[in-house]
Design a protein around this motif. Structure first.
Motif, mmCIF file in Angstrom:
data_model
loop_
_atom_site.group_PDB
_atom_site.id
_atom_site.type_symbol
_atom_site.label_atom_id
_atom_site.label_comp_id
_atom_site.label_asym_id
_atom_site.label_seq_id
_atom_site.Cartn_x
_atom_site.Cartn_y
_atom_site.Cartn_z
ATOM 1 N N LEU A 234 10.055 4.024 5.688
ATOM 2 C CA LEU A 234 10.494 5.222 4.982
ATOM 3 C C LEU A 234 9.276 6.113 4.767
ATOM 4 C CD1 LEU A 234 12.763 3.633 2.204
ATOM 5 C CD2 LEU A 234 13.521 4.684 4.340
ATOM 6 N N ASP A 235 9.408 7.427 5.028
ATOM 7 C CA ASP A 235 8.279 8.317 4.793
ATOM 8 C C ASP A 235 8.099 8.531 3.292
ATOM 9 O OD1 ASP A 235 10.159 10.283 3.978
ATOM 10 O OD2 ASP A 235 10.334 11.014 6.032
ATOM 11 N N ALA A 236 6.978 9.125 2.913
ATOM 12 C CA ALA A 236 6.641 9.269 1.498
ATOM 13 C C ALA A 236 7.684 10.068 0.712
ATOM 14 C CB ALA A 236 5.250 9.896 1.359
ATOM 15 N N PRO A 237 8.140 11.247 1.196
ATOM 16 C CA PRO A 237 9.151 11.996 0.433
ATOM 17 C C PRO A 237 10.448 11.207 0.239
ATOM 18 C CG PRO A 237 8.113 13.418 2.046
ATOM 19 C CD PRO A 237 7.679 12.026 2.367
ATOM 20 N N THR A 238 10.908 10.555 1.311
ATOM 21 C CA THR A 238 12.132 9.752 1.207
ATOM 22 C C THR A 238 11.940 8.590 0.241
ATOM 23 O OG1 THR A 238 12.708 10.318 3.490
ATOM 24 C CG2 THR A 238 13.858 8.448 2.499
ATOM 25 N N SER A 239 10.759 7.984 0.285
ATOM 26 C CA SER A 239 10.450 6.887 -0.633
ATOM 27 C C SER A 239 10.508 7.356 -2.076
ATOM 28 C CB SER A 239 9.062 6.306 -0.319
ATOM 29 O OG SER A 239 9.006 5.778 0.994
ATOM 30 N N GLY A 240 10.002 8.570 -2.325
ATOM 31 C CA GLY A 240 10.039 9.116 -3.674
ATOM 32 C C GLY A 240 11.459 9.306 -4.171
ATOM 33 N N VAL A 241 12.355 9.751 -3.279
ATOM 34 C CA VAL A 241 13.761 9.934 -3.651
ATOM 35 C C VAL A 241 14.387 8.600 -4.020
ATOM 36 C CG1 VAL A 241 16.045 10.587 -2.816
ATOM 37 C CG2 VAL A 241 14.056 12.014 -2.272
ATOM 38 N N TYR A 242 14.140 7.578 -3.189
ATOM 39 C CA TYR A 242 14.717 6.260 -3.463
ATOM 40 C C TYR A 242 14.096 5.635 -4.709
ATOM 41 C CZ TYR A 242 17.511 6.001 0.769
ATOM 42 O OH TYR A 242 18.464 6.224 1.730
ATOM 43 N N LEU A 243 12.869 5.979 -5.009
ATOM 44 C CA LEU A 243 12.248 5.478 -6.239
ATOM 45 C C LEU A 243 12.971 6.056 -7.464
ATOM 46 C CD1 LEU A 243 10.006 3.854 -7.614
ATOM 47 C CD2 LEU A 243 8.533 5.881 -7.430
ATOM 48 N N LEU A 244 13.300 7.343 -7.407
ATOM 49 C CA LEU A 244 14.032 7.970 -8.507
ATOM 50 C C LEU A 244 15.430 7.372 -8.657
ATOM 51 C CD1 LEU A 244 13.035 11.731 -8.047
ATOM 52 C CD2 LEU A 244 12.201 10.119 -9.779
ATOM 53 N N ILE A 245 16.067 7.093 -7.528
ATOM 54 C CA ILE A 245 17.393 6.468 -7.587
ATOM 55 C C ILE A 245 17.279 5.072 -8.206
ATOM 56 C CG2 ILE A 245 19.332 5.604 -6.226
ATOM 57 C CD1 ILE A 245 18.729 7.791 -4.172
ATOM 58 N N GLY A 246 16.219 4.338 -7.827
ATOM 59 C CA GLY A 246 16.010 3.013 -8.406
ATOM 60 C C GLY A 246 15.792 3.068 -9.905
ATOM 61 N N LEU A 247 15.047 4.064 -10.361
ATOM 62 C CA LEU A 247 14.831 4.228 -11.801
ATOM 63 C C LEU A 247 16.136 4.554 -12.513
ATOM 64 C CD1 LEU A 247 11.468 6.240 -11.754
ATOM 65 C CD2 LEU A 247 11.787 3.841 -12.411
ATOM 66 N N SER A 248 16.996 5.305 -11.847
ATOM 67 C CA SER A 248 18.304 5.615 -12.430
ATOM 68 C C SER A 248 19.150 4.356 -12.564
ATOM 69 C CB SER A 248 19.040 6.646 -11.563
ATOM 70 O OG SER A 248 18.308 7.860 -11.486
ATOM 71 N N TRP A 249 19.091 3.502 -11.548
ATOM 72 C CA TRP A 249 19.797 2.225 -11.622
ATOM 73 C C TRP A 249 19.240 1.367 -12.760
ATOM 74 C CZ3 TRP A 249 24.285 0.645 -10.400
ATOM 75 C CH2 TRP A 249 24.933 1.058 -9.238
ATOM 76 N N LEU A 250 17.929 1.382 -12.936
ATOM 77 C CA LEU A 250 17.317 0.615 -14.028
ATOM 78 C C LEU A 250 17.839 1.076 -15.383
ATOM 79 C CD1 LEU A 250 13.517 0.139 -13.146
ATOM 80 C CD2 LEU A 250 15.341 -1.575 -13.140
ATOM 81 N N ALA A 251 17.909 2.386 -15.570
ATOM 82 C CA ALA A 251 18.404 2.925 -16.843
ATOM 83 C C ALA A 251 19.854 2.510 -17.074
ATOM 84 C CB ALA A 251 18.274 4.450 -16.845
#
Length: 265
Positions: free
Chosen positions: A226-243
């Protein structure tokens, strides 16, 4: 209890594991056998092929270590301890103390996991690196992103395991729950087979569930899939799942406390 007091549970959990040194040797041996078994399977699968769908054998060897012992830690001990404390009534002790039970579980498991990473996963990684070889992060940026995904991965698996363990308040056993979660994680997290090798529809479905953030996405980021921008998007989605999972765990604990009072009253 003040938040600053909870790290003491992490230290206590870490030090208590030092007493059972024989478990360390058996843990290292068991993890080595499992890791080299998966490496042998993927070596046979790649026989005669330099890459499959853009994935090479060195990619898969590194993936086996990252997605397995590094990220997908064994939840058996944790869930069964929670289940046993509910079954034998020890959990009532925590209700009498000025602490938050899920927070106690978090810091306690943090110590247990730190011990296993240092005494089991690290030696296994060194042995695999010296005998088979491991790839470095795809780039410095991917390496930094992987550290963030690693933290998300640990918290995600902790919350999933905690939700599973808290169900023992209703079932009064955690044994079957632990087996159920193990099966789900083997498929849905990508720990056994990466999502990029799964059928498109199944991969798309599993890729949007929180399990994928435990093993698949951190490993894919490390390997540069995954490229860096796409990774950043999935990181935000993961944080949303955590919440969302943290809110669900808080709600389930509030219901479980009332159920425990009813059972005891």
């Amino acid at each position: 209890m003040k938040v600053s007091a909870y790290p003491a549970f992490t230290v206590t959990a870490f030090l208590s594991r030092l007493v059972y040194r024989n478990q360390v040797w058996s843990g290292v041996f068991g993890e080595l056998v499992a890791t080299f078994a998966f490496i042998a399977v993927w070596t046979a699968a790649f026989s005669g092929s330099r890459n499959v769908d853009g994935v090479t054998l060195p990619d898969m060897v590194t993936y086996v270590l990252i997605a397995g012992p590094l990220l997908n830690w064994n939840t058996t001990r944790y869930i069964r301890e929670v289940g046993d404390s509910i079954r034998n009534g020890d959990v009532t002790v925590f209700l009498l103390k000025p602490l938050h039970y899920p927070a106690l579980l978090f810091f306690n498991q943090l110590g247990n996991n730190a011990f296993e990473q240092l005494t089991i996963t690290l030696p296994v990684a060194v042995i695999v690196a010296l005998t088979v070889g491991l790839l470095p992060p795809a780039s410095p940026a991917h390496g930094l992103l992987f550290l963030a995904f690693w933290a998300v991965s640990w918290c995600m698996l902790f919350l999933i395991a905690t939700l599973t363990g808290l169900l023992a308040f209703w079932l009064l056993t955690a044994f079957s729950l632990e087996w159920f979660l193990r099966g789900i994680m083997a498929l849905a997290s990508g720990a056994v087979v990466p999502l990029w090798f799964m059928p498109g529809a199944l991969a798309a479905l599993l890729g949007h569930l929180p399990f994928a953030w435990v093993s698949y996405y951190p490993s894919a980021v490390y390997l540069g899939k995954l490229d860096a921008p796409t990774s950043g998007v999935y990181l935000l989605i993961g944080l949303s799942w955590l919440a969302a999972l943290a809110a669900l765990a808080g709600w389930l604990w509030s219901r479980a406390r009332h159920r425990l009072v009813v059972q005891g009253g």
